[in-house]
Motif scaffolding. Structure first.
Motif: not given
Length: 184
Positions: A80-102
């Protein structure tokens, strides 16, 4: 005027910043050298070709955005702690640019990059799958939910990538993810 020494790592980090803003078209050596305050010859000191440079950029990005996230999540004692940490990292970071798109765009032209893209995405889905199985979910169901959650995240990021989200909004997406895909 003193000569400015730029390291290989500085070139690669600059390349990541440029790539996420416009893909390989933004990797203009002269402009990056000017931005770094050095001559373009320092680029060729570290990289014998632009393609090697691009490969190193993508390798570091893969490490930073996937392997480090996984390593940080593993530090938690419970699934549960690992999942919550992963979700927080996923949804908590924006404005990274479009690396994956490019990277996806580049992978349409070069199978080597398609292989890297597939590996990264498979690694991400498989990590969530493992966490859900550790939590007690049946493997087939865990894999399906991991796939759905990852693809939801891709759309979510595209929608919110230019926003600064409040902690409340991030927590709302985490709760929704937990309720819809993770709770068993």
């Amino acid at each position: 005027m003193p000569k400015i020494i730029v390291t290989e790592g500085q070139w690669i980090l600059k390349g990541i910043q440029q790539f996420e803003q416009g893909g390989i078209d933004q990797l203009v050596i002269e402009k990056m050298a000017t931005s770094l305050g050095c001559s373009k010859s320092s680029f060729y000191w570290y990289f014998s070709s632009r393609s090697i440079y691009i490969r190193k950029i993508i390798e570091l990005w893969r490490e930073q955005t996937t392997q480090q996230v996984i390593a940080a999540s593993i530090a938690h004692a419970t699934a549960d702690g690992r999942i919550m940490d992963l979700l927080t990292q996923m949804f908590g970071t924006t404005k990274r640019g479009d690396f994956l798109f490019y990277l996806r765009k580049l992978s349409l032209k070069d199978d080597a990059y398609l292989s890297i893209l597939n590996e990264v995405e498979q690694m991400r889905i498989e990590f969530m799958n493992q966490l859900l199985v550790q939590k007690g979910m049946q493997p087939e169901n865990a894999l399906q939910k991991s796939w759905m959650l990852y693809h939801y995240y891709l759309g979510w990021y595209e929608r919110h990538k230019h926003e600064t989200l409040s902690n409340e909004t991030v927590q709302q997406h985490i709760r929704m993810s937990w309720t819809e895909w993770i709770s068993i």
